[in-house]
Design an enzyme around this catalytic site. Structure first.
Site, mmCIF file in Angstrom:
data_model
loop_
_atom_site.group_PDB
_atom_site.id
_atom_site.type_symbol
_atom_site.label_atom_id
_atom_site.label_comp_id
_atom_site.label_asym_id
_atom_site.label_seq_id
_atom_site.Cartn_x
_atom_site.Cartn_y
_atom_site.Cartn_z
ATOM 1 C CB SER A 63 -87.901 48.675 -0.673
ATOM 2 O OG SER A 63 -88.051 48.003 0.826
ATOM 3 C CG HIS A 68 -101.620 46.739 7.131
ATOM 4 N ND1 HIS A 68 -101.329 45.400 7.111
ATOM 5 C CD2 HIS A 68 -100.201 47.058 7.192
ATOM 6 C CE1 HIS A 68 -100.388 45.115 6.896
ATOM 7 N NE2 HIS A 68 -99.638 46.166 6.726
ATOM 8 C CB CYS A 83 -83.413 51.109 -1.867
ATOM 9 S SG CYS A 83 -83.797 50.221 -0.213
#
Length: 150
Positions: A63, A68, A83
């Site tokens: 995934s 940030h 996943c």
């Protein structure tokens, strides 16, 4: 539906300004986390903002992982979604913590694909009784006032 993935969102507070503003440092931290957590890197993308801050994304076969940073606040928002059963998103977060050395963290664990029971899927309706209580109380005061007039 069965759970298809684990999603961790982590707020890291009190991180070092220079670490959060150094793209090479953050990239190295993320690539180390990917390796340690048994994930497969497909691509890495990043952007350095001016005067400070950055966004970095590791596209994974499982995934993704993103960071940030807000160096002026000493804050990093980390997102790890995987996943399958062979990867360890919790291990990736632990590695990132050793690099960024936050003073405080808040981690949210989300089970993706888990809808819970049918009852959990029904819309939740919240009813406020305060207006009804005000009407009832006003009515009682009017009746009390009228009964004193006699």
């Amino acid at each position: 539906m069965k759970i298809i993935g684990k999603h961790l969102t982590v707020d890291m507070y009190g991180c070092n300004f220079d670490a959060l503003n150094n793209l090479e440092f953050v990239k190295n931290a993320m690539l180390t986390a990917v390796k340690e957590a048994n994930m497969t890197l497909l691509d890495f993308s990043s952007f350095k903002f001016e005067p400070q801050g950055l966004t970095a994304l590791a596209l994974l076969a499982e995934s993704h992982m993103s960071i940030h940073t807000y160096p002026e606040l000493g804050y990093a928002a980390v997102d790890v979604f995987t996943c399958g059963d062979h990867s360890r998103p919790d291990r990736a977060v632990a590695v990132l913590k050793t690099f960024l050395k936050p003073e405080k963290t808040k981690t949210t664990h989300i089970k993706r694909g888990d809808f819970g029971s049918e009852k959990d899927m029904r819309p939740k309706i919240k009813i406020s009784v305060a207006p009804l209580r005000r009407i009832r109380n006003t009515g009682a005061r009017v009746i009390k006032m009228l009964s004193r007039s006699k």
